[in-house]
Scaffold this motif. Structure first.
Motif: not given
Length: 294
Positions: A1-24
């Motif tokens: 099984x593969x996760x083929x497409x990850x969507x990261x919701x992003x805003x240029x603040x600490x919350x956005x960077x936390x989610x982006x780091x996990x998505x990456x």
């Protein structure tokens, strides 16, 4: 099984960077492609004299998106897709994007409140956790400050029932894809309360152990099982060791809409007590298996 497409919701603040780091991290470990999306309030229609204000507002939104994506590219790189959507609610905008973009998982950071290392459910998370057609992955506050090198174990919060059995099927396949250990935990809440009769507590423990053993039997890979006890969910969740790269998996409430994320009260408490990222699955029809592939 593969996760083929990850969507990261992003805003240029600490919350956005936390989610982006996990998505990456998730996209890198699964080989998935990634989309970074920012949701902005829609420009208002203003025929007549107000058109000058509208033009300035549009220019401002475009500048904000450009600045945010410049920051995101430093983490996610040039291979990710970067898109802007307009909606009055950021969570609703991500829900719409997930419905139309063949997304396997939506990743966001914690809400603005709450303590470091834990997840706070803000308005964006609330909208996603009651309507998303794709599983939702939540990053704890401060996750980007010291992210792990990789996901190193999956833990399923298990309670006997079709929803959790479906979640276990997904977790087994995902653990094989990531080549990481898998653990099942069941919470026995009420331990330590004087009003809980000892025999009742023993019965709860025995039932939890039996359910865990049955769930682990016959799986395609070895599954560790553990019962967590405490006077409340927070105490119970604090009674075990959590690896730095741990990922917690939750099933949606069995009373929620099919093929959407929908949380019950206990799941909300688990998310708020969780010291690691939490993946909340969509609810599947009885007898079907949850999948993150299309």
């Amino acid at each position: 099984m593969k996760i083929e497409h990850v969507l990261a919701g992003f805003l240029p603040d600490s919350r956005g960077h936390d989610g982006l780091a996990l998505a990456v991290l998730l996209a890198g470990q699964t080989g998935a492609r990634m989309t970074v999306a920012t949701v902005q309030p829609p420009p208002w229609p203003s025929p007549g004299p107000g058109r000058a204000d509208e033009s300035a507002w549009r220019a401002y939104l475009k500048e904000q998106a450009t600045t945010g994506f410049d920051q995101a590219r430093q983490v996610a790189g040039e291979d990710a897709d970067y898109i802007t959507r307009f909606n009055r609610g950021s969570g609703r905008g991500l829900v719409e994007l997930a419905r139309t973009s063949d997304v396997d998982v939506v990743v966001i950071g914690s809400g603005p409140r709450g303590s470091k290392g834990h997840i706070s459910l803000g308005s964006t998370a609330d909208q996603l956790l009651h309507a998303s057609p794709a599983p939702v992955l939540l990053a704890p506050k401060g996750y980007a400050e010291d992210p792990p090198t990789g996901i190193d174990r999956l833990t399923v919060a298990y309670r006997r029932g079709p929803g959790c059995d479906s979640a276990l099927s997904l977790a087994v396949a995902l653990a094989a894809t990531l080549d990481v250990p898998l653990r099942l935990v069941t919470l026995v809440v009420g331990a330590g309360r004087a009003k809980i009769e000892q025999q009742m507590l023993e019965d709860l423990r025995a039932q939890a152990a039996t359910d865990l053993e049955r769930a682990a039997e016959g799986q395609r890979r070895e599954v560790e099982v553990e019962t967590l006890e405490g006077g409340n969910v927070t105490t119970a969740m604090g009674g075990t060791e959590w690896r730095q790269g741990e990922l917690i998996i939750l099933a949606s409430s069995e009373s929620g809409p099919l093929r959407r994320v929908f949380l019950g009260d206990t799941s909300v408490k688990i998310i708020r007590a969780a010291p690691r990222p939490v993946l909340v699955l969509t609810r599947q029809p009885f007898g079907s298996r949850q999948t993150l592939t299309k």
